[in-house]
Motif scaffolding. Structure first.
Motif, PDB file in Angstrom:
ATOM      1  N   GLU A  36       0.829  -1.212   0.000  1.00 61.98           N
ATOM      2  CA  GLU A  36       0.000   0.000   0.000  1.00 61.98           C
ATOM      3  C   GLU A  36       0.859   1.256   0.000  1.00 61.98           C
ATOM      4  N   LEU A  37       1.863   1.267   0.870  1.00 58.08           N
ATOM      5  CA  LEU A  37       2.728   2.444   0.969  1.00 58.08           C
ATOM      6  C   LEU A  37       3.441   2.726  -0.346  1.00 58.08           C
ATOM      7  N   ALA A  38       3.877   1.670  -1.022  1.00 57.84           N
ATOM      8  CA  ALA A  38       4.551   1.848  -2.318  1.00 57.84           C
ATOM      9  C   ALA A  38       3.616   2.506  -3.322  1.00 57.84           C
ATOM     10  N   GLU A  39       2.349   2.097  -3.318  1.00 54.87           N
ATOM     11  CA  GLU A  39       1.365   2.696  -4.229  1.00 54.87           C
ATOM     12  C   GLU A  39       1.083   4.159  -3.876  1.00 54.87           C
ATOM     13  N   GLU A  40       1.333   4.526  -2.617  1.00 56.08           N
ATOM     14  CA  GLU A  40       1.041   5.881  -2.141  1.00 56.08           C
ATOM     15  C   GLU A  40       2.286   6.771  -2.131  1.00 56.08           C
ATOM     16  N   GLY A  41       3.338   6.368  -2.853  1.00 58.22           N
ATOM     17  CA  GLY A  41       4.521   7.211  -2.966  1.00 58.22           C
ATOM     18  C   GLY A  41       5.627   6.925  -1.980  1.00 58.22           C
ATOM     19  N   HIS A  42       5.569   5.786  -1.323  1.00 57.31           N
ATOM     20  CA  HIS A  42       6.590   5.451  -0.329  1.00 57.31           C
ATOM     21  C   HIS A  42       7.228   4.100  -0.651  1.00 57.31           C
ATOM     22  N   ALA A  43       7.715   3.964  -1.878  1.00 54.68           N
ATOM     23  CA  ALA A  43       8.381   2.727  -2.302  1.00 54.68           C
ATOM     24  C   ALA A  43       9.818   2.724  -1.772  1.00 54.68           C
ATOM     25  N   GLY A  44      10.392   1.546  -1.681  1.00 55.77           N
ATOM     26  CA  GLY A  44      11.798   1.424  -1.316  1.00 55.77           C
ATOM     27  C   GLY A  44      12.075   1.390   0.169  1.00 55.77           C
ATOM     28  N   LEU A  45      11.044   1.375   0.983  1.00 55.23           N
ATOM     29  CA  LEU A  45      11.241   1.292   2.429  1.00 55.23           C
ATOM     30  C   LEU A  45      11.160  -0.155   2.886  1.00 55.23           C
ATOM     31  N   SER A  46      11.975  -0.478   3.867  1.00 53.02           N
ATOM     32  CA  SER A  46      11.915  -1.803   4.470  1.00 53.02           C
ATOM     33  C   SER A  46      11.211  -1.689   5.819  1.00 53.02           C
ATOM     34  N   PRO A  47      10.785  -2.815   6.387  1.00 51.28           N
ATOM     35  CA  PRO A  47      10.213  -2.750   7.736  1.00 51.28           C
ATOM     36  C   PRO A  47      11.176  -2.115   8.742  1.00 51.28           C
ATOM     37  N   ALA A  48      12.480  -2.346   8.571  1.00 52.38           N
ATOM     38  CA  ALA A  48      13.458  -1.747   9.485  1.00 52.38           C
ATOM     39  C   ALA A  48      13.415  -0.221   9.413  1.00 52.38           C
ATOM     40  N   HIS A  49      13.144   0.325   8.235  1.00 53.92           N
ATOM     41  CA  HIS A  49      13.031   1.779   8.111  1.00 53.92           C
ATOM     42  C   HIS A  49      11.839   2.296   8.916  1.00 53.92           C
ATOM     43  N   GLY A  50      10.743   1.556   8.910  1.00 53.98           N
ATOM     44  CA  GLY A  50       9.586   1.958   9.698  1.00 53.98           C
ATOM     45  C   GLY A  50       9.902   2.011  11.181  1.00 53.98           C
ATOM     46  N   TYR A  51      10.627   1.008  11.667  1.00 53.71           N
ATOM     47  CA  TYR A  51      11.045   1.019  13.075  1.00 53.71           C
ATOM     48  C   TYR A  51      11.955   2.211  13.347  1.00 53.71           C
ATOM     49  N   ALA A  52      12.865   2.502  12.411  1.00 52.62           N
ATOM     50  CA  ALA A  52      13.778   3.627  12.598  1.00 52.62           C
ATOM     51  C   ALA A  52      13.020   4.954  12.653  1.00 52.62           C
ATOM     52  N   LEU A  53      12.019   5.120  11.802  1.00 51.64           N
ATOM     53  CA  LEU A  53      11.236   6.354  11.833  1.00 51.64           C
ATOM     54  C   LEU A  53      10.469   6.475  13.150  1.00 51.64           C
ATOM     55  N   GLN A  54       9.987   5.349  13.662  1.00 51.57           N
ATOM     56  CA  GLN A  54       9.343   5.374  14.975  1.00 51.57           C
ATOM     57  C   GLN A  54      10.349   5.781  16.047  1.00 51.57           C
ATOM     58  N   ALA A  55      11.586   5.304  15.925  1.00 47.12           N
ATOM     59  CA  ALA A  55      12.629   5.627  16.912  1.00 47.12           C
ATOM     60  C   ALA A  55      13.005   7.101  16.863  1.00 47.12           C
ATOM     61  N   VAL A  56      12.926   7.718  15.685  1.00 50.99           N
ATOM     62  CA  VAL A  56      13.198   9.151  15.577  1.00 50.99           C
ATOM     63  C   VAL A  56      12.162   9.917  16.388  1.00 50.99           C
ATOM     64  N   GLY A  57      10.900   9.540  16.232  1.00 48.81           N
ATOM     65  CA  GLY A  57       9.816  10.164  16.988  1.00 48.81           C
ATOM     66  C   GLY A  57       9.485  11.564  16.512  1.00 48.81           C
ATOM     67  N   LEU A  58       8.380  12.087  16.962  1.00 52.63           N
ATOM     68  CA  LEU A  58       7.907  13.403  16.519  1.00 52.63           C
ATOM     69  C   LEU A  58       8.782  14.543  17.035  1.00 52.63           C
ATOM     70  N   ALA A  59       9.452  14.351  18.173  1.00 48.20           N
ATOM     71  CA  ALA A  59      10.291  15.409  18.731  1.00 48.20           C
ATOM     72  C   ALA A  59      11.707  15.375  18.169  1.00 48.20           C
ATOM     73  N   GLY A  60      12.069  14.308  17.460  1.00 47.13           N
ATOM     74  CA  GLY A  60      13.423  14.167  16.953  1.00 47.13           C
ATOM     75  C   GLY A  60      14.316  13.486  17.974  1.00 47.13           C
ATOM     76  N   SER A  61      15.455  13.004  17.507  1.00 45.54           N
ATOM     77  CA  SER A  61      16.395  12.271  18.357  1.00 45.54           C
ATOM     78  C   SER A  61      17.790  12.392  17.774  1.00 45.54           C
ATOM     79  N   THR A  62      18.777  12.055  18.572  1.00 45.43           N
ATOM     80  CA  THR A  62      20.142  11.963  18.061  1.00 45.43           C
ATOM     81  C   THR A  62      20.358  10.549  17.522  1.00 45.43           C
ATOM     82  N   ALA A  63      21.412  10.367  16.746  1.00 44.21           N
ATOM     83  CA  ALA A  63      21.721   9.032  16.223  1.00 44.21           C
ATOM     84  C   ALA A  63      21.972   8.059  17.370  1.00 44.21           C
ATOM     85  N   GLY A  64      22.604   8.522  18.443  1.00 40.13           N
ATOM     86  CA  GLY A  64      22.843   7.656  19.603  1.00 40.13           C
ATOM     87  C   GLY A  64      21.549   7.185  20.245  1.00 40.13           C
ATOM     88  N   GLU A  65      20.595   8.106  20.391  1.00 38.84           N
ATOM     89  CA  GLU A  65      19.294   7.742  20.965  1.00 38.84           C
ATOM     90  C   GLU A  65      18.555   6.772  20.044  1.00 38.84           C
TER      91      GLU A  65
END
Length: 163
Positions: A36-65
């Motif tokens: 679905e995401l690929a059809e909506e303009g978000h192709a090329g992402l892996s499940p690991a990328h989704g976890y990483a975006l969750q880890a960034v969070g809405l407030a942002g984070s450092t690479a260490g965090e």
């Protein structure tokens, strides 16, 4: 000798079948979401990328965090951030509270992906409700929460698979 997945009708399945079925259910949801995401303009992402975006969070984070949340090294998190930045999902900014640090923040494209992902998960759950019934899906979720315990929403799953 272990029975093949599917086993003998009416018999208790082999113990290894439960984790395989749990993973297969997880995989079917994730694969459907990414299609679905690929059809909506978000192709090329892996499940690991989704976890990483969750880890960034809405407030942002450092690479260490991000690394700590994902259960990977700061260097591995940095490589993931580089990939997400190249794809337009995050941006790096100077930390307003500490000039020595870089803050990773979700870009509008990253926020859009997470929003569409949440909406997609809702649609996929609704499909399971149509197939299995609301009571069975709720019971399944309750049972899985019991089995998973307090750590059910960990972000380090991708690192665990690769570890």
């Amino acid at each position: 000798m272990a029975e093949p997945v599917g086993g003998t009708p009416g018999a208790d399945p082999a113990g290894f079948e439960l984790p395989l079925l749990l993973f297969a259910g997880f995989r079917s949801v994730i694969d459907a979401l990414h299609a679905e995401l690929a059809e909506e303009g978000h192709a090329g992402l892996s499940p690991a990328h989704g976890y990483a975006l969750q880890a960034v969070g809405l407030a942002g984070s450092t690479a260490g965090e991000i690394g700590r949340r994902l259960g990977v090294s700061k260097q591995a998190a940095g490589k993931t951030v580089e990939k997400l930045e190249a794809l337009g999902y995050v941006e790096r900014l100077d930390d307003p509270h500490d000039g020595r640090r870089k803050l990773v923040r979700l870009s509008p494209h990253g926020i859009d992906m997470l929003t569409r992902s949440a909406e997609g998960f809702d649609r996929l759950r609704a499909a399971w409700v149509r197939t299995l019934g609301a009571d069975r899906v709720r019971a399944l979720e309750d049972d899985l929460r019991t089995m998973a315990g307090a750590d059910a929403n960990r972000l380090d799953m991708a690192a665990w698979f690769n570890g």
